[in-house]
Design a protein around this motif. Sequence first.
Motif, short mmCIF file in Angstrom:
data_model
loop_
_atom_site.label_atom_id
_atom_site.label_comp_id
_atom_site.label_asym_id
_atom_site.label_seq_id
_atom_site.Cartn_x
_atom_site.Cartn_y
_atom_site.Cartn_z
N GLU A 15 0.83 -1.21 0.00
CA GLU A 15 0.00 0.00 0.00
C GLU A 15 0.86 1.26 0.00
OE1 GLU A 15 -2.98 2.73 -0.15
OE2 GLU A 15 -3.06 0.60 -0.63
N CYS A 17 3.87 1.50 -1.20
CA CYS A 17 4.45 1.57 -2.55
C CYS A 17 3.45 2.17 -3.54
CB CYS A 17 4.86 0.18 -3.04
SG CYS A 17 6.48 -0.33 -2.47
N ARG A 18 2.20 1.74 -3.44
CA ARG A 18 1.15 2.29 -4.32
C ARG A 18 1.04 3.80 -4.13
NH1 ARG A 18 -1.33 -2.45 -3.91
NH2 ARG A 18 -2.22 -2.10 -1.88
N GLU A 19 1.04 4.23 -2.87
CA GLU A 19 0.92 5.66 -2.59
C GLU A 19 2.12 6.44 -3.13
OE1 GLU A 19 0.00 6.34 1.52
OE2 GLU A 19 -1.74 5.01 1.43
N ARG A 21 4.01 5.47 -5.79
CA ARG A 21 3.89 5.46 -7.25
C ARG A 21 2.82 6.42 -7.75
NH1 ARG A 21 4.26 -0.15 -6.55
NH2 ARG A 21 2.04 -0.33 -6.92
N GLN A 22 1.76 6.60 -6.98
CA GLN A 22 0.67 7.49 -7.37
C GLN A 22 0.90 8.94 -6.91
OE1 GLN A 22 -2.72 5.51 -5.66
NE2 GLN A 22 -2.77 3.94 -7.24
N ASN A 23 2.11 9.21 -6.45
CA ASN A 23 2.52 10.55 -6.00
C ASN A 23 1.68 11.09 -4.85
OD1 ASN A 23 4.72 10.88 -7.75
ND2 ASN A 23 3.31 11.36 -9.42
N ARG A 24 1.04 10.21 -4.09
CA ARG A 24 0.37 10.65 -2.87
C ARG A 24 1.38 10.80 -1.74
NH1 ARG A 24 -4.25 6.68 -1.70
NH2 ARG A 24 -3.14 5.26 -3.06
#
Length: 66
Positions: A15, A17-19, A21-24
């Motif tokens: 999770e 990593c996802r954040e 990658r999504q620039n969050r």
Amino acid sequence: MTMRRTTLSRDMADELCREIRQNRLGPGTPLGTEADLAERFGGSRTVVREAIGNLRGIGGLARVQG
């Protein structure tokens, strides 16, 4: 039917990593304390440390005190 089993620390790391990658979560953005992350993901601080350690190991995070 094949079931994929993961650990909570792996789910946390995925999770985060996802954040990233999504620039969050951008460079220099604090993640919060271990206690904050444990509450957010519903795990213990030990599990948070494991997830963070995994991300540090692949170069996804750097740890800065203070």
